[in-house]
Scaffold this active site. Structure first.
Site, PDB file in Angstrom:
ATOM      1  N   ARG A  36      -6.318   1.218 -12.786  1.00 47.47           N
ATOM      2  CA  ARG A  36      -7.244   0.899 -11.683  1.00 47.47           C
ATOM      3  C   ARG A  36      -7.516   2.123 -10.819  1.00 47.47           C
ATOM      4  O   ARG A  36      -8.465   2.157 -10.048  1.00 47.47           O
ATOM      5  CB  ARG A  36      -6.682  -0.242 -10.810  1.00 47.47           C
ATOM      6  CG  ARG A  36      -6.775  -1.611 -11.459  1.00 47.47           C
ATOM      7  CD  ARG A  36      -6.582  -2.731 -10.429  1.00 47.47           C
ATOM      8  NE  ARG A  36      -5.240  -2.786  -9.895  1.00 47.47           N
ATOM      9  CZ  ARG A  36      -4.211  -3.429 -10.451  1.00 47.47           C
ATOM     10  NH1 ARG A  36      -4.391  -4.075 -11.587  1.00 47.47           N
ATOM     11  NH2 ARG A  36      -3.018  -3.438  -9.885  1.00 47.47           N
ATOM     12  N   GLY A  45       2.730   2.574  -2.480  1.00 47.90           N
ATOM     13  CA  GLY A  45       2.484   3.308  -3.725  1.00 47.90           C
ATOM     14  C   GLY A  45       1.128   4.007  -3.697  1.00 47.90           C
ATOM     15  O   GLY A  45       1.011   5.171  -4.090  1.00 47.90           O
ATOM     16  N   SER A  46       0.119   3.314  -3.209  1.00 46.34           N
ATOM     17  CA  SER A  46      -1.228   3.917  -3.149  1.00 46.34           C
ATOM     18  C   SER A  46      -1.232   5.121  -2.214  1.00 46.34           C
ATOM     19  O   SER A  46      -1.868   6.135  -2.511  1.00 46.34           O
ATOM     20  CB  SER A  46      -2.252   2.896  -2.647  1.00 46.34           C
ATOM     21  OG  SER A  46      -2.267   1.793  -3.505  1.00 46.34           O
ATOM     22  N   TYR A  64      -2.077   2.066 -12.642  1.00 40.69           N
ATOM     23  CA  TYR A  64      -2.601   3.421 -12.834  1.00 40.69           C
ATOM     24  C   TYR A  64      -4.041   3.400 -13.327  1.00 40.69           C
ATOM     25  O   TYR A  64      -4.866   4.200 -12.898  1.00 40.69           O
ATOM     26  CB  TYR A  64      -1.740   4.194 -13.830  1.00 40.69           C
ATOM     27  CG  TYR A  64      -0.356   4.549 -13.333  1.00 40.69           C
ATOM     28  CD1 TYR A  64      -0.179   5.262 -12.155  1.00 40.69           C
ATOM     29  CD2 TYR A  64       0.782   4.187 -14.055  1.00 40.69           C
ATOM     30  CE1 TYR A  64       1.092   5.602 -11.702  1.00 40.69           C
ATOM     31  CE2 TYR A  64       2.052   4.520 -13.612  1.00 40.69           C
ATOM     32  CZ  TYR A  64       2.197   5.226 -12.436  1.00 40.69           C
ATOM     33  OH  TYR A  64       3.455   5.557 -11.999  1.00 40.69           O
ATOM     34  N   SER A  81       2.499  -1.543 -14.203  1.00 39.68           N
ATOM     35  CA  SER A  81       2.219  -0.176 -13.768  1.00 39.68           C
ATOM     36  C   SER A  81       1.049   0.437 -14.535  1.00 39.68           C
ATOM     37  O   SER A  81       0.261   1.195 -13.972  1.00 39.68           O
ATOM     38  CB  SER A  81       3.449   0.708 -13.942  1.00 39.68           C
ATOM     39  OG  SER A  81       4.351   0.401 -12.929  1.00 39.68           O
ATOM     40  N   PHE A  99       1.766  11.837 -16.414  1.00 39.91           N
ATOM     41  CA  PHE A  99       3.000  11.052 -16.282  1.00 39.91           C
ATOM     42  C   PHE A  99       3.138  10.190 -17.528  1.00 39.91           C
ATOM     43  O   PHE A  99       2.156   9.999 -18.271  1.00 39.91           O
ATOM     44  CB  PHE A  99       2.957  10.154 -15.030  1.00 39.91           C
ATOM     45  CG  PHE A  99       1.669   9.392 -14.864  1.00 39.91           C
ATOM     46  CD1 PHE A  99       0.605   9.945 -14.178  1.00 39.91           C
ATOM     47  CD2 PHE A  99       1.521   8.124 -15.425  1.00 39.91           C
ATOM     48  CE1 PHE A  99      -0.594   9.255 -14.035  1.00 39.91           C
ATOM     49  CE2 PHE A  99       0.327   7.428 -15.285  1.00 39.91           C
ATOM     50  CZ  PHE A  99      -0.732   8.000 -14.589  1.00 39.91           C
ATOM     51  N   GLU A 102      -5.797   9.927 -27.438  1.00 39.65           N
ATOM     52  CA  GLU A 102      -5.710  11.223 -28.110  1.00 39.65           C
ATOM     53  C   GLU A 102      -4.574  11.300 -29.121  1.00 39.65           C
ATOM     54  O   GLU A 102      -4.419  12.295 -29.816  1.00 39.65           O
ATOM     55  CB  GLU A 102      -5.573  12.351 -27.065  1.00 39.65           C
ATOM     56  CG  GLU A 102      -6.795  12.443 -26.149  1.00 39.65           C
ATOM     57  CD  GLU A 102      -6.699  13.613 -25.157  1.00 39.65           C
ATOM     58  OE1 GLU A 102      -5.798  14.456 -25.305  1.00 39.65           O
ATOM     59  OE2 GLU A 102      -7.521  13.657 -24.248  1.00 39.65           O
ATOM     60  N   ASN A 154       5.690  -1.664 -19.555  1.00 45.37           N
ATOM     61  CA  ASN A 154       5.479  -1.747 -18.103  1.00 45.37           C
ATOM     62  C   ASN A 154       3.990  -1.956 -17.798  1.00 45.37           C
ATOM     63  O   ASN A 154       3.305  -1.104 -17.227  1.00 45.37           O
ATOM     64  CB  ASN A 154       6.007  -0.464 -17.442  1.00 45.37           C
ATOM     65  CG  ASN A 154       6.085  -0.581 -15.927  1.00 45.37           C
ATOM     66  OD1 ASN A 154       5.601  -1.559 -15.345  1.00 45.37           O
ATOM     67  ND2 ASN A 154       6.667   0.422 -15.291  1.00 45.37           N
ATOM     68  N   GLY A 172       0.792  -1.236   0.000  1.00 46.30           N
ATOM     69  CA  GLY A 172       0.000   0.000   0.000  1.00 46.30           C
ATOM     70  C   GLY A 172       0.821   1.281   0.000  1.00 46.30           C
ATOM     71  O   GLY A 172       0.261   2.378   0.054  1.00 46.30           O
TER      72      GLY A 172
HETATM   73  C1  LIG Z   1       4.120   1.022  -9.188  1.00 47.98           C
HETATM   74  C2  LIG Z   1       4.631   0.936  -7.751  1.00 47.98           C
HETATM   75  C3  LIG Z   1       5.346   2.246  -7.380  1.00 47.98           C
HETATM   76  C4  LIG Z   1       3.456   0.677  -6.804  1.00 47.98           C
HETATM   77  O1  LIG Z   1       3.959   0.628  -5.487  1.00 47.98           O
HETATM   78  P1  LIG Z   1       3.354  -0.382  -4.369  1.00 47.98           P
HETATM   79  O2  LIG Z   1       3.866   0.072  -3.054  1.00 47.98           O
HETATM   80  O3  LIG Z   1       3.613  -1.771  -4.753  1.00 47.98           O
HETATM   81  O4  LIG Z   1       1.795  -0.045  -4.492  1.00 47.98           O
HETATM   82  P2  LIG Z   1       0.569  -0.671  -3.673  1.00 47.98           P
HETATM   83  O5  LIG Z   1       1.089  -1.655  -2.671  1.00 47.98           O
HETATM   84  O6  LIG Z   1      -0.216   0.468  -3.188  1.00 47.98           O
HETATM   85  O7  LIG Z   1      -0.272  -1.378  -4.797  1.00 47.98           O
HETATM   86  C5  LIG Z   1       0.310  -2.365  -5.634  1.00 47.98           C
HETATM   87  C6  LIG Z   1      -0.730  -3.102  -6.431  1.00 47.98           C
HETATM   88  O8  LIG Z   1      -0.147  -4.290  -6.928  1.00 47.98           O
HETATM   89  C7  LIG Z   1      -0.564  -5.413  -6.156  1.00 47.98           C
HETATM   90  N1  LIG Z   1       0.583  -6.158  -5.622  1.00 47.98           N
HETATM   91  C8  LIG Z   1       0.510  -7.099  -4.720  1.00 47.98           C
HETATM   92  N2  LIG Z   1       1.718  -7.606  -4.494  1.00 47.98           N
HETATM   93  C9  LIG Z   1       2.581  -6.964  -5.252  1.00 47.98           C
HETATM   94  C10 LIG Z   1       3.975  -7.037  -5.412  1.00 47.98           C
HETATM   95  N3  LIG Z   1       4.717  -7.908  -4.759  1.00 47.98           N
HETATM   96  N4  LIG Z   1       4.557  -6.189  -6.264  1.00 47.98           N
HETATM   97  C11 LIG Z   1       3.828  -5.304  -6.932  1.00 47.98           C
HETATM   98  N5  LIG Z   1       2.495  -5.192  -6.800  1.00 47.98           N
HETATM   99  C12 LIG Z   1       1.859  -6.017  -5.966  1.00 47.98           C
HETATM  100  C13 LIG Z   1      -1.312  -4.836  -5.010  1.00 47.98           C
HETATM  101  O9  LIG Z   1      -2.344  -5.716  -4.665  1.00 47.98           O
HETATM  102  C14 LIG Z   1      -1.857  -3.553  -5.589  1.00 47.98           C
HETATM  103  O10 LIG Z   1      -2.973  -3.811  -6.414  1.00 47.98           O
HETATM  104  P3  LIG Z   1      -4.204  -2.792  -6.537  1.00 47.98           P
HETATM  105  O11 LIG Z   1      -3.864  -1.876  -7.690  1.00 47.98           O
HETATM  106  O12 LIG Z   1      -5.366  -3.651  -6.805  1.00 47.98           O
HETATM  107  O13 LIG Z   1      -4.263  -2.036  -5.234  1.00 47.98           O
HETATM  108  C15 LIG Z   1       5.618  -0.255  -7.599  1.00 47.98           C
HETATM  109  O14 LIG Z   1       4.978  -1.435  -8.019  1.00 47.98           O
HETATM  110  C16 LIG Z   1       6.910  -0.103  -8.354  1.00 47.98           C
HETATM  111  O15 LIG Z   1       7.863   0.545  -7.903  1.00 47.98           O
HETATM  112  N6  LIG Z   1       6.978  -0.710  -9.562  1.00 47.98           N
HETATM  113  C17 LIG Z   1       8.211  -0.727 -10.326  1.00 47.98           C
HETATM  114  C18 LIG Z   1       8.572   0.648 -10.858  1.00 47.98           C
HETATM  115  C19 LIG Z   1       7.490   1.263 -11.694  1.00 47.98           C
HETATM  116  O16 LIG Z   1       6.943   0.635 -12.574  1.00 47.98           O
HETATM  117  N7  LIG Z   1       7.221   2.544 -11.423  1.00 47.98           N
HETATM  118  C20 LIG Z   1       6.270   3.324 -12.146  1.00 47.98           C
HETATM  119  C21 LIG Z   1       6.930   3.894 -13.348  1.00 47.98           C
HETATM  120  S1  LIG Z   1       5.781   4.792 -14.333  1.00 47.98           S
END
Ligand SMILES: CC(C)(COP(=O)(O)OP(=O)(O)OC[C@H]1O[C@@H](n2cnc3c(N)ncnc32)[C@H](O)[C@@H]1OP(=O)(O)O)[C@@H](O)C(=O)NCCC(=O)NCCS
Length: 168
Positions: free
Chosen positions: A138, A102-103, A136, A132, A123, A148, A129, A100
């Site tokens: 969702r 990222g959220s 986004y 991601s 962004f 567009e 990817n 959570g």
């Molecule tokens: C995108 C990112 C920042 C989200 O961060 P996060 O702390 O994992 O975010 P959350 O925990 O709030 O949510 C992750 C979502 O993936 C799911 N998830 C569960 N386990 C997970 C895991 N091990 N890894 C990634 N996502 C997972 C969660 O259930 C959640 O789903 P939802 O959309 O239904 O809520 C992170 O996945 C990340 O750093 N990704 C790699 C870099 C990247 O792609 N950055 C964005 C560039 S545009």
């Protein structure tokens, strides 16, 4: 993970910010493109006129808290809709994903955008990817390239120098 803490980045965070920028670039297979230094980040983000802002996520359970994620953003302007928050970099370390963080970062950024009377958050996401893109979508994101037809361009420094000297 029980708890994590979000806060505004401070100058002392610059080494961690650069570390995470490089990790994200590596995730995108473009690590060799990062030429920025800690000095650049310090000057550009923490002077009188910061070019960017950063939120960092910390794991406070360690003896000295560890920076485990970040978002880099700045404000920009769209001649049709006005103020925008531009999310430039967004990354949570692999072992901390899915808790959570990222959220929560997006929630805080949304709050900042609304408070600053921004019309939108923009962004770019690498085409491959998909995880991601779905993350986004969702949360209500629209794919402007698909919907567009916008394309992203750059003019690199050598072309800028050529143009600027051609005008003298
Ligand atoms: C995108 C990112 C920042 C989200 O961060 P996060 O702390 O994992 O975010 P959350 O925990 O709030 O949510 C992750 C979502 O993936 C799911 N998830 C569960 N386990 C997970 C895991 N091990 N890894 C990634 N996502 C997972 C969660 O259930 C959640 O789903 P939802 O959309 O239904 O809520 C992170 O996945 C990340 O750093 N990704 C790699 C870099 C990247 O792609 N950055 C964005 C560039 S545009």
């Amino acid at each position: 993970m029980d708890r994590f803490k979000l806060r505004k980045a401070e100058p002392k965070d610059v080494p961690d910010i650069l570390r995470l920028i490089k990790e994200l670039a590596k995730y995108e297979d473009m690590e060799d493109q990062v030429i920025l230094t800690e000095k650049d980040l310090l000057e550009d983000g923490f002077g009188d006129h910061p070019f960017y802002h950063c939120l960092v996520a910390e794991d406070p359970s360690e003896q000295s808290p560890v920076v485990i994620g970040f978002a880099m953003y700045y404000f920009t302007y769209d001649p049709w809709i006005g103020k925008l928050l531009y999310l430039e970099d967004f990354f949570v370390m692999k072992e901390y994903r899915g808790f959570g963080i990222g959220s929560e970062i997006l929630k805080l950024l949304s709050h900042t955008a609304v408070k600053s009377r921004c019309s939108s958050m923009h962004f770019i996401v690498a085409e491959g990817n998909q995880a991601s893109i779905e993350f986004y979508k969702r949360r209500g994101a629209a794919d402007l390239s698909l919907e567009e037809g916008w394309r992203l361009f750059k003019i690199d420094k050598s072309s800028l120098l050529k143009m600027s000297s051609a005008e003298e």
